[in-house]
Design an enzyme around this catalytic site. Sequence first.
Site, PDB file in Angstrom:
ATOM      1  N   GLU A  79      50.070  18.843 -53.301  1.00 59.00           N
ATOM      2  CA  GLU A  79      48.818  18.528 -54.014  1.00 59.00           C
ATOM      3  C   GLU A  79      49.055  18.251 -55.493  1.00 59.00           C
ATOM      4  O   GLU A  79      49.593  19.101 -56.216  1.00 59.00           O
ATOM      5  CB  GLU A  79      47.825  19.695 -53.858  1.00 59.00           C
ATOM      6  CG  GLU A  79      46.479  19.387 -54.487  1.00 59.00           C
ATOM      7  CD  GLU A  79      45.372  20.381 -54.123  1.00 59.00           C
ATOM      8  OE1 GLU A  79      45.424  20.954 -53.013  1.00 59.00           O
ATOM      9  OE2 GLU A  79      44.469  20.563 -54.948  1.00 59.00           O
ATOM     10  N   ASP A 134      56.721  33.166 -45.203  1.00 65.53           N
ATOM     11  CA  ASP A 134      55.778  32.787 -44.149  1.00 65.53           C
ATOM     12  C   ASP A 134      54.391  32.567 -44.767  1.00 65.53           C
ATOM     13  O   ASP A 134      53.666  33.530 -45.051  1.00 65.53           O
ATOM     14  CB  ASP A 134      55.761  33.917 -43.109  1.00 65.53           C
ATOM     15  CG  ASP A 134      54.870  33.633 -41.918  1.00 65.53           C
ATOM     16  OD1 ASP A 134      53.979  32.781 -42.017  1.00 65.53           O
ATOM     17  OD2 ASP A 134      55.069  34.294 -40.871  1.00 65.53           O
TER      18      ASP A 134
END
Length: 421
Positions: A81, A275
Amino acid sequence: MARTSRLPGFRDLPVDQRRTAALEALGLEPDLLRPLAEGADAALADRMVENAVGTLGVPVGVASNFAVDGAEVLVPMATEEPSVIAAASHAAKLARERGGFTTSASDPVMQAQIQVVGVADPEAGRVRLLEARDELLATANAQDPVLVERGGGARDLSARVVPSRAGTYVVAHLQVDVRDAMGANSVNTMAEAVARRAGDVAGGRALLRILTNKADLRMARARAVFDAAALGGARIVDDIVHAAALAEADPYRAATHNKGIMNGVTAVVLATGNDTRAVEAGAHSHAAASGQYAALSRFEKNGDGDLVGSLELPMPVGLVGGATTVHAAARAAVALLGVETAAQLDRITTAVGLAQNFAALRALATEGIQRGHMSLHARNVAASAGAGPDEIPRVVERLVAEGTVRGDRAEQVLAEIRQER
Ligand code: MEV
């Protein structure tokens, strides 16, 4: 030269020189970030997942200006982004005027659940489980002597009665200090090892035995003060407090507000090979801890009229095991951060989440976010319209000046520029 996270002129450098400049600023060896230039090869992908066919390159940038608990920190962030890294850097610059970020973390305690079904007397079953605490903890700890040797291991057992539409369950929670690991493997192994006995003790049959991602015993916190005058005055402080208050009261706004926090958090979690889904599940479950989904952060005006931001969320990240150990680029990101314990990573990641959140609220409470997004977005639009590296800046300049960042207009502008030559 003293370590610094201030990198003036950094964004104007070519990509390879940015790597050198970042390492020089921290006094680190010049080759340290080479794995980030090389990315992951197919052989590594093949070791990491099944049926590998290749890798997907995600940009990694460095957020500058961070001062966290008095230390100068450059933060690797992996994100697709635009504006995220610039926004974090800018927020960190403002925060450092008032001492930067102050952080803390709990012990790295993860929990596994063991669901026991078919218990005739669940309240008594819960108590029977608690009576067997020492025996169950001993069995759990026998599974991971290395963790115990490092000062971690199963610390406690709690138990709950959970009524559901299909029956009432006794659910045991094994609480494990996982030290510098994310901990899923150790905790799941322990839960599987004690499950049968836990089921017998509770008076039923053990079914699920798995870590909970609602990691609310492994919390990290960050806070920072933002100078009212540097922000543009008392009105802006009040408006940011209003923006944050809406997110505390309204789940629709809270989801977007928390997404802004996770723009920062997930980028660090991904860059360090951790994760992302575990951290996101922890964050969002914590945001709903009161029964209503709400903002994870708080913004207040302090006695001096300055803005104070604080953020607290579960932060299950590790430095040993998992992709962080096997992926050279993730190891390079960890080396750049300079963290030696999972707790340090927890704390810096939380500071970045707070910085990101503050930057979004500030933009939203003032000019809106589109202006900041515009020029980076325009670069992508210009490239997609076919502009080459030497044409992109001129196309971007015109698109932004006109306020029309669209593919069709980019094609027209590109044609005009080529004709002007
Ligand atoms: C965009 O990725 C994130 C924001 O929507 C966050 C927010 O609204 O607070 C700008």
